[in-house]
Design an enzyme around this catalytic site. Structure first.
Site, PDB file in Angstrom:
ATOM      1  N   GLU A 186       0.866  -1.191   0.000  1.00  0.00           N
ATOM      2  CA  GLU A 186       0.000   0.000   0.000  1.00  0.00           C
ATOM      3  C   GLU A 186       0.894   1.229   0.000  1.00  0.00           C
ATOM      4  O   GLU A 186       1.858   1.297   0.767  1.00  0.00           O
ATOM      5  CB  GLU A 186      -0.889  -0.008   1.253  1.00  0.00           C
ATOM      6  N   GLU A 191      -2.787  11.954   2.707  1.00  0.00           N
ATOM      7  CA  GLU A 191      -3.613  11.483   3.823  1.00  0.00           C
ATOM      8  C   GLU A 191      -3.533  12.497   4.949  1.00  0.00           C
ATOM      9  O   GLU A 191      -2.477  13.104   5.170  1.00  0.00           O
ATOM     10  CB  GLU A 191      -3.102  10.118   4.305  1.00  0.00           C
TER      11      GLU A 191
END
Ligand SMILES: *[C@@H]1O[C@H](CO)[C@@H](O)[C@H](O)[C@H]1NC(C)=O
Ligand SMILES: *[C@@H]1O[C@H](CO)[C@@H](O)[C@H](O)[C@H]1NC(C)=O
Ligand SMILES: *[C@@H]1O[C@H](CO)[C@@H](O)[C@H](O)[C@H]1NC(C)=O
Ligand SMILES: *[C@@H]1O[C@H](CO)[C@@H](O)[C@H](O)[C@H]1NC(C)=O
Ligand SMILES: *[C@@H]1O[C@H](CO)[C@@H](O)[C@H](O)[C@H]1NC(C)=O
Ligand SMILES: *[C@@H]1O[C@H](CO)[C@@H](O)[C@H](O)[C@H]1NC(C)=O
Length: 373
Positions: A186, A191
């Site tokens: 990932e 974010e």
């Protein structure tokens, strides 16, 4: 000679026993003592030198060759068909948020995704509240998009015009293989949580054996945890945080910018170029045209070199994911320190107007692959 060969062993034993006395220091002359002590000093010096040399190599000298690759455009997400290349994930939230991810019909009904020629918007519902039918008492409507295409190493450019923020939000722009996590890795490109005042978080999450510790890195961001293994500290991942202007209100005020991710065998690096080059960050590079060349872009925000991480075995088949989660463990863990009111589920269920800034606005996404030299 193998040590378990009985014939050789016997012969060696006989050979050494005939010279027994030379190994007894009590019989050594002054000259032998000098030779022995000198030999010990030389051996110690060589061993210490080797250990120090290895440490220096790990922490200092060894660095991947990030020289120019010839990138060619292989995929574009843009215009009114922007959303056609994504699946709408609408199952229970794997990250434990207080949310209902909607299918394309609900997204249309609640106007949560909207694409024009120039802009694609992905947002959290701001209409339902107490007394609505349905209401948000079991979670608010939001969107999680997963690209149908999966990619190998390449260069990914995202034109990001607005990043979502606000108490209760946990938005992300990231890559993963949703059906093979964490095996295929990932890569979190953008974010943040809540008011998003602390800068953009970049992270890798992997299976065991991928670390950034004692590794030379060249980047403007601040390294956090260095072990990328998902089992370390509840899946924190190996993290890098950018300056406040790399996400949220400051980033949006500058008109957003171009977010770049280069994933190649030598390493994974990401850059954020504010559109107007404000806030002390590097302006948009000229070479985001037909053949972008990250080797001319200067230090990235985040650098994850392959020095102690075999990227080929940790990252494969990555889809582009865009989502805005609400609540969830990350958001709630920093709720009080973010200065957010009441508690997360209360805010999400009862205050639709708290989510007016909770939207992504994008220009185009472009995916490039390196041509074989
Ligand atoms: C739908 O969302 C878009 C983008 O946020 C907005 O411009 C438009 O006015 C909305 N339409 C309706 C009917 O609310
Ligand atoms: C999408 O946004 C445009 C303008 O931004 C708006 O005219 C249109 O009604 C929106 N689509 C939907 C389904 O609401
Ligand atoms: C890490 O991944 C393994 C599978 O490799 C999984 O069993 C485990 O639950 C994950 N741990 C966390 C904290 O995500
Ligand atoms: C990657 O995806 C391809 C095509 O779906 C599949 O054949 C392959 O097994 C996948 N590789 C891994 C390592 O998951
Ligand atoms: C959240 O706040 C609401 C309203 O004050 C309260 O009723 C609820 O018990 C709180 N929930 C938690 C988990 O603290
Ligand atoms: C890129 O293209 C140039 C010009 O064709 C060529 O000289 C060079 O070797 C290529 N580089 C790589 C890494 O393939």
């Amino acid at each position: 000679m193998k040590h378990n060969d009985p014939v050789v062993s016997t012969r060696e034993t006989e050979y050494w026993s005939s010279f027994r006395s030379p190994w007894d220091p009590r019989g050594w002359s002054r000259r032998i003592w000098i030779i022995a002590v000198t030999a010990i000093i030389v051996v110690v010096a060589v061993v210490v030198g080797a250990v120090v040399g290895t440490t220096a190599r790990n922490s200092g000298n060894s660095y991947p060759d990030y020289s120019k690759l010839n990138y060619t455009l292989i995929d574009t997400y843009s215009g009114t068909s922007f959303f056609d290349k994504f699946d709408y994930f609408h199952d229970y939230d794997p990250a434990g948020g207080f949310i209902h991810y909607v299918d394309p019909d609900y997204a249309r009904t609640y106007n949560l995704t909207n694409a024009t020629q120039t802009t694609a918007i992905v947002k959290v519902d701001t209409t339902v509240g107490p007394g609505s039918e349905p209401d948000a008492s079991t979670g608010r409507f939001s969107v999680r998009l997963e690209s149908k295409a999966q990619y190998g190493p390449g260069l990914f450019l995202f034109d990001v015009k607005h990043t979502p923020y606000g108490c209760g939000t946990w938005p992300a722009l990231w890559l993963t293989d949703p059906n093979n996590w964490p095996t295929n890795g990932e890569i979190d490109i953008m974010e943040a949580v809540n008011q998003a005042l602390n800068g953009n978080l970049v992270a890798l999450h992997t299976t065991d054996g991928c670390t950034m510790s004692d590794v030379r890195r060249e980047m403007s961001g601040t390294a956090g945890q260095e072990d990328c293994h998902n089992a370390t500290n509840s899946n924190t991942g190996c993290t890098v945080t950018g300056a406040p202007a790399t996400y949220g209100p400051e980033f949006n005020a500058a008109g957003g910018g171009i977010v770049a991710l280069e994933w190649r065998n030598e390493g994974i690096r990401s850059w954020i170029f504010p559109r107007n080059g404000q806030n002390g960050l590097t302006a948009l590079p000229a070479s985001t045209g037909p053949a972008p060349d990250p080797s001319t872009w200067g230090p990235p925000l985040a650098d994850f070199p392959s020095t102690s991480c075999d990227l080929g075995s940790h990252f494969r088949n990555q889809s582009i994911i865009v989502n805005i989660d609400l609540c969830g463990y990350f958001t709630e863990a920093v709720w009080a320190s973010s200065g957010c009111p009441s508690n997360c589920t209360d805010l999400v269920a009862n205050n639709p107007s708290a989510f007016t800034n909770a939207y992504w606005e994008f220009g185009a996404f472009q995916v490039y692959r390196a041509l074989q030299g």
